[in-house]
Design a protein around this motif. Structure first.
Motif, mmCIF file in Angstrom:
data_model
loop_
_atom_site.group_PDB
_atom_site.id
_atom_site.type_symbol
_atom_site.label_atom_id
_atom_site.label_comp_id
_atom_site.label_asym_id
_atom_site.label_seq_id
_atom_site.Cartn_x
_atom_site.Cartn_y
_atom_site.Cartn_z
ATOM 1 N N GLY A 1 -8.394 -44.207 25.121
ATOM 2 C CA GLY A 1 -9.069 -42.925 24.934
ATOM 3 C C GLY A 1 -8.479 -41.775 25.734
ATOM 4 N N ARG A 2 -7.364 -42.007 26.417
ATOM 5 C CA ARG A 2 -6.723 -40.945 27.194
ATOM 6 C C ARG A 2 -5.878 -40.069 26.269
ATOM 7 N NH1 ARG A 2 -4.453 -45.305 31.389
ATOM 8 N NH2 ARG A 2 -3.671 -45.970 29.368
ATOM 9 N N ILE A 3 -5.794 -38.784 26.574
ATOM 10 C CA ILE A 3 -5.027 -37.849 25.751
ATOM 11 C C ILE A 3 -3.533 -38.089 25.960
ATOM 12 C CG2 ILE A 3 -4.507 -35.422 25.326
ATOM 13 C CD1 ILE A 3 -7.381 -34.823 26.194
ATOM 14 N N ARG A 4 -2.815 -38.239 24.848
ATOM 15 C CA ARG A 4 -1.370 -38.470 24.911
ATOM 16 C C ARG A 4 -0.645 -37.181 25.296
ATOM 17 N NH1 ARG A 4 0.161 -40.905 19.289
ATOM 18 N NH2 ARG A 4 2.172 -41.096 20.301
ATOM 19 N N ARG A 5 0.466 -37.315 25.988
ATOM 20 C CA ARG A 5 1.274 -36.162 26.376
ATOM 21 C C ARG A 5 2.083 -35.674 25.178
ATOM 22 N NH1 ARG A 5 2.019 -36.719 32.356
ATOM 23 N NH2 ARG A 5 0.742 -38.512 32.849
ATOM 24 N N GLN A 6 2.402 -34.382 25.180
ATOM 25 C CA GLN A 6 3.201 -33.811 24.108
ATOM 26 C C GLN A 6 4.531 -33.333 24.663
ATOM 27 O OE1 GLN A 6 1.585 -30.915 21.134
ATOM 28 N NE2 GLN A 6 3.002 -29.537 22.154
ATOM 29 N N GLY A 7 5.619 -33.802 24.092
ATOM 30 C CA GLY A 7 6.947 -33.362 24.489
ATOM 31 C C GLY A 7 7.504 -32.400 23.461
ATOM 32 N N ALA A 8 8.432 -31.573 23.875
ATOM 33 C CA ALA A 8 9.075 -30.630 22.961
ATOM 34 C C ALA A 8 10.571 -30.887 22.960
ATOM 35 C CB ALA A 8 8.780 -29.197 23.385
ATOM 36 N N ARG A 9 11.173 -30.826 21.787
ATOM 37 C CA ARG A 9 12.621 -30.999 21.672
ATOM 38 C C ARG A 9 13.247 -29.607 21.627
ATOM 39 N NH1 ARG A 9 14.613 -35.042 17.245
ATOM 40 N NH2 ARG A 9 12.834 -34.095 16.238
ATOM 41 N N PHE A 10 14.145 -29.340 22.555
ATOM 42 C CA PHE A 10 14.820 -28.051 22.612
ATOM 43 C C PHE A 10 16.251 -28.213 22.118
ATOM 44 C CE2 PHE A 10 11.382 -27.696 25.596
ATOM 45 C CZ PHE A 10 10.888 -26.430 25.351
ATOM 46 N N ARG A 11 16.769 -27.169 21.479
ATOM 47 C CA ARG A 11 18.128 -27.189 20.949
ATOM 48 C C ARG A 11 18.894 -25.981 21.472
ATOM 49 N NH1 ARG A 11 15.567 -29.140 15.572
ATOM 50 N NH2 ARG A 11 16.081 -31.324 15.700
ATOM 51 N N VAL A 12 20.214 -26.141 21.614
ATOM 52 C CA VAL A 12 21.083 -25.054 22.063
ATOM 53 C C VAL A 12 21.957 -24.616 20.894
ATOM 54 C CG1 VAL A 12 22.905 -24.385 23.676
ATOM 55 C CG2 VAL A 12 21.092 -25.939 24.420
ATOM 56 N N PHE A 13 22.038 -23.296 20.673
ATOM 57 C CA PHE A 13 22.832 -22.736 19.586
ATOM 58 C C PHE A 13 23.865 -21.759 20.138
ATOM 59 C CE2 PHE A 13 18.970 -24.079 17.529
ATOM 60 C CZ PHE A 13 19.413 -24.575 16.307
ATOM 61 N N ALA A 14 25.050 -21.755 19.530
ATOM 62 C CA ALA A 14 26.089 -20.759 19.825
ATOM 63 C C ALA A 14 25.960 -19.686 18.758
ATOM 64 C CB ALA A 14 27.472 -21.392 19.784
ATOM 65 N N CYS A 15 25.760 -18.438 19.177
ATOM 66 C CA CYS A 15 25.546 -17.331 18.251
ATOM 67 C C CYS A 15 26.671 -16.315 18.388
ATOM 68 C CB CYS A 15 24.213 -16.648 18.537
ATOM 69 S SG CYS A 15 22.816 -17.768 18.478
ATOM 70 N N ASP A 16 27.174 -15.850 17.254
ATOM 71 C CA ASP A 16 28.210 -14.822 17.218
ATOM 72 C C ASP A 16 27.511 -13.466 17.206
ATOM 73 O OD1 ASP A 16 30.222 -13.052 16.666
ATOM 74 O OD2 ASP A 16 30.875 -14.030 14.830
ATOM 75 N N ASP A 17 27.783 -12.628 18.202
ATOM 76 C CA ASP A 17 27.125 -11.320 18.291
ATOM 77 C C ASP A 17 27.460 -10.404 17.121
ATOM 78 O OD1 ASP A 17 25.711 -11.824 20.560
ATOM 79 O OD2 ASP A 17 27.150 -10.918 21.924
ATOM 80 N N THR A 18 28.579 -10.624 16.456
ATOM 81 C CA THR A 18 28.994 -9.718 15.388
ATOM 82 C C THR A 18 28.505 -10.144 14.008
ATOM 83 O OG1 THR A 18 31.069 -10.923 15.063
ATOM 84 C CG2 THR A 18 31.081 -9.096 16.650
ATOM 85 N N GLY A 19 28.035 -11.379 13.858
ATOM 86 C CA GLY A 19 27.637 -11.881 12.543
ATOM 87 C C GLY A 19 26.141 -12.007 12.394
#
Length: 90
Positions: free
Chosen positions: A61-79
């Motif tokens: 009956g204990r509340i389960r923990r919630q994890g988050a998946r993070f991602r890294v992106f390379a972004c082109d400033d001109t596009g």
């Protein structure tokens, strides 16, 4: 061409529960359900698609923990933002 790196989601909020060993992955899209995962944080796959969470509490009956998946992106400033590519360990 200037490259900048971004972490997505940029704001992550995880639920802190009191279940010591049971957790799940937060939804990655609006309106989606959380994903069941193993103890290493890998989604549990059952016959193809990932398995969704059906219980937010553990067997005691204990509340389960919630994890988050993070991602890294390379972004082109001109596009356009669609030109971003995900950085993976592969």
């Amino acid at each position: 061409m200037a490259i900048r790196y971004e972490i997505h989601p940029s704001i992550g909020i995880a639920r802190v529960g009191d279940a010591p060993a049971s957790f799940y992955l937060a939804p990655e899209a609006e309106g989606a359900l959380p994903l069941e995962c193993d103890r290493h944080g890998n989604p549990i796959v059952a016959n193809g698609p990932a398995r969704f969470v059906t219980r937010l509490r553990d067997k005691k009956g204990r509340i389960r923990r919630q994890g988050a998946r993070f991602r890294v992106f390379a972004c082109d400033d001109t596009g356009p933002s669609e030109a971003a590519r995900e950085i993976t360990g592969d």
